[in-house]
Design an enzyme around this catalytic site. Sequence first.
Site, PDB file in Angstrom:
ATOM      1  N   PRO A   9       0.850  -0.983   0.031  1.00  0.00           N
ATOM      2  CA  PRO A   9      -0.142   0.372   0.267  1.00  0.00           C
ATOM      3  C   PRO A   9       0.936   1.319   0.100  1.00  0.00           C
ATOM      4  O   PRO A   9       0.535   2.322  -0.030  1.00  0.00           O
ATOM      5  CB  PRO A   9      -1.079  -0.106   1.250  1.00  0.00           C
ATOM      6  CG  PRO A   9       0.014  -1.218   2.528  1.00  0.00           C
ATOM      7  CD  PRO A   9       1.036  -2.436   1.665  1.00  0.00           C
ATOM      8  N   SER A  11       3.931   1.722  -1.866  1.00  0.00           N
ATOM      9  CA  SER A  11       4.322   1.842  -2.616  1.00  0.00           C
ATOM     10  C   SER A  11       4.595   3.238  -4.378  1.00  0.00           C
ATOM     11  O   SER A  11       3.053   4.068  -3.865  1.00  0.00           O
ATOM     12  CB  SER A  11       4.634   0.634  -4.346  1.00  0.00           C
ATOM     13  OG  SER A  11       5.028  -0.725  -3.456  1.00  0.00           O
ATOM     14  N   GLY A  12       4.996   3.703  -4.539  1.00  0.00           N
ATOM     15  CA  GLY A  12       4.644   4.788  -4.903  1.00  0.00           C
ATOM     16  C   GLY A  12       4.716   5.978  -4.489  1.00  0.00           C
ATOM     17  O   GLY A  12       4.264   6.223  -3.505  1.00  0.00           O
ATOM     18  N   THR A  39       1.188  -6.483   2.041  1.00  0.00           N
ATOM     19  CA  THR A  39       1.933  -6.286   2.476  1.00  0.00           C
ATOM     20  C   THR A  39       1.949  -5.369   4.385  1.00  0.00           C
ATOM     21  O   THR A  39       1.455  -4.425   4.526  1.00  0.00           O
ATOM     22  CB  THR A  39       3.181  -5.757   1.948  1.00  0.00           C
ATOM     23  OG1 THR A  39       3.432  -4.581   1.339  1.00  0.00           O
ATOM     24  CG2 THR A  39       3.559  -6.552   1.104  1.00  0.00           C
ATOM     25  N   GLY A  66       6.098  -1.394  -6.108  1.00  0.00           N
ATOM     26  CA  GLY A  66       7.924  -0.981  -6.692  1.00  0.00           C
ATOM     27  C   GLY A  66       8.828  -1.781  -7.020  1.00  0.00           C
ATOM     28  O   GLY A  66       8.198  -3.567  -7.030  1.00  0.00           O
ATOM     29  N   ASP A  67       9.462  -1.800  -7.703  1.00  0.00           N
ATOM     30  CA  ASP A  67      10.649  -3.276  -7.255  1.00  0.00           C
ATOM     31  C   ASP A  67      10.857  -3.762  -6.476  1.00  0.00           C
ATOM     32  O   ASP A  67      11.140  -5.265  -6.575  1.00  0.00           O
ATOM     33  CB  ASP A  67      12.127  -2.797  -8.626  1.00  0.00           C
ATOM     34  CG  ASP A  67      12.114  -2.086 -10.317  1.00  0.00           C
ATOM     35  OD1 ASP A  67      11.011  -2.970 -10.578  1.00  0.00           O
ATOM     36  OD2 ASP A  67      12.457  -0.873 -10.349  1.00  0.00           O
ATOM     37  N   GLU A  72      11.356  -8.934  -3.242  1.00  0.00           N
ATOM     38  CA  GLU A  72      10.449 -10.169  -2.011  1.00  0.00           C
ATOM     39  C   GLU A  72       9.601 -11.127  -2.900  1.00  0.00           C
ATOM     40  O   GLU A  72       9.863 -12.351  -2.346  1.00  0.00           O
ATOM     41  CB  GLU A  72       9.706  -8.866  -1.376  1.00  0.00           C
ATOM     42  CG  GLU A  72      10.618  -8.735  -0.138  1.00  0.00           C
ATOM     43  CD  GLU A  72      10.018  -8.062   0.668  1.00  0.00           C
ATOM     44  OE1 GLU A  72       9.001  -9.145   1.405  1.00  0.00           O
ATOM     45  OE2 GLU A  72       9.709  -7.349   1.380  1.00  0.00           O
ATOM     46  N   THR A  93       7.662   3.498  -7.474  1.00  0.00           N
ATOM     47  CA  THR A  93       8.800   4.575  -8.439  1.00  0.00           C
ATOM     48  C   THR A  93       9.646   4.594  -9.678  1.00  0.00           C
ATOM     49  O   THR A  93       9.231   5.428 -10.598  1.00  0.00           O
ATOM     50  CB  THR A  93       9.516   5.377  -7.624  1.00  0.00           C
ATOM     51  OG1 THR A  93       9.741   4.945  -6.136  1.00  0.00           O
ATOM     52  CG2 THR A  93      10.834   6.787  -7.811  1.00  0.00           C
ATOM     53  N   GLU A 276      17.753  -2.973  -2.745  1.00  0.00           N
ATOM     54  CA  GLU A 276      18.626  -3.503  -1.626  1.00  0.00           C
ATOM     55  C   GLU A 276      19.721  -3.112  -1.243  1.00  0.00           C
ATOM     56  O   GLU A 276      20.342  -3.915  -1.960  1.00  0.00           O
ATOM     57  CB  GLU A 276      17.255  -3.327  -1.717  1.00  0.00           C
ATOM     58  CG  GLU A 276      16.078  -3.783  -1.199  1.00  0.00           C
ATOM     59  CD  GLU A 276      15.155  -2.638  -0.759  1.00  0.00           C
ATOM     60  OE1 GLU A 276      16.133  -2.075   0.719  1.00  0.00           O
ATOM     61  OE2 GLU A 276      14.805  -2.302  -0.644  1.00  0.00           O
TER      62      GLU A 276
END
Length: 324
Positions: A9, A11-12, A39, A66-67, A72, A93, A276
């Site tokens: 929720p 993301s971006g 998540t 996102g990525d 994950e 993003t 990451e």
Amino acid sequence: MRARIIYNPSSGREQITKYLLDILRIFEQAGYETSTYETTAEYLSASNEAKRAAQAGFDLIVAAGGDGTVSEVINGVAGLEKRPTIGIIPAGTTNDYARSLQIPRHDLLEAARFLVSQEAIPMDIGKTGNTYFMNIAAAGHLSDITYEAPVKMKALFGYLAYLIKGAEKLPRVKPIQMRVTYDGGIYEGEASMFFVTLTNTVGGVSPIDPGATIGDGTFTLFVIKTANILDILQLIGMLIRNGKHCDDPRVLYKHTSFVKAESLDGQRLMINLDGEYGGDAPIQFTNLHHHLRVIGNPMNYIDSVDAKEKKNEFVKALEDLDVK
């Protein structure tokens, strides 16, 4: 057919929850029995749920985020003997992996329609130890931009947050003595960074490698053999404008099925895996050929309008940098 949508929720710009019911409707109308999982802040929340859903027999797992969310989810299923098909609704993003698969990135509902209308294709992924990556492994200066840029900055400024962070770090780039081993060769000497890529989009820029073929069992390896700021800016400009960076003597450019990297001068060499922190060198990356089936269509051309916009952003950022 059962589908599990694992969505982040945050993301971006936090748009995914607004469209979730419509996304569910699209999958249900396509014949999927569909459920969702939001998540949490818990460590590896998306990864743990992806593994659970795969072991529960879901046919399709959709990473909506996102990525980082995509990475994950892939890590949750990649180590299993029976792996479900993966779908992606890009809500982050930069959405590099979705770009490489030609998944619509500016309309979440259009992305959902894309997933239910396209075929799954076999994709290579990378492995190091017990960790997997789907797009990039990198180390050295500037490779830590993605996880150093604050979350709030990325939410407010999106892709430009990475440019801002990169501009801050450029004056501090120093050479590192490293050894990089690959199929048929070894590079040993001074460098500022290296990249190991699986697709043709990194940081919103494509094509990173004009000669790459997605899913051919090899990585693209770049070693930047200079730490001079002006050299690095020039190479970035070549990448953006004409792709001539691959032929430049300041760059080692190879296709290889494995890469081993280590620091030779005691400097810490931090590894970036899909944006990451992924540990420190020495480290080895292995290409797992056609390890996952992912819905996409990488044979089509890159969205030329969006690619031009990204290039213009980079060019303007380079022109605005005050390098002294």
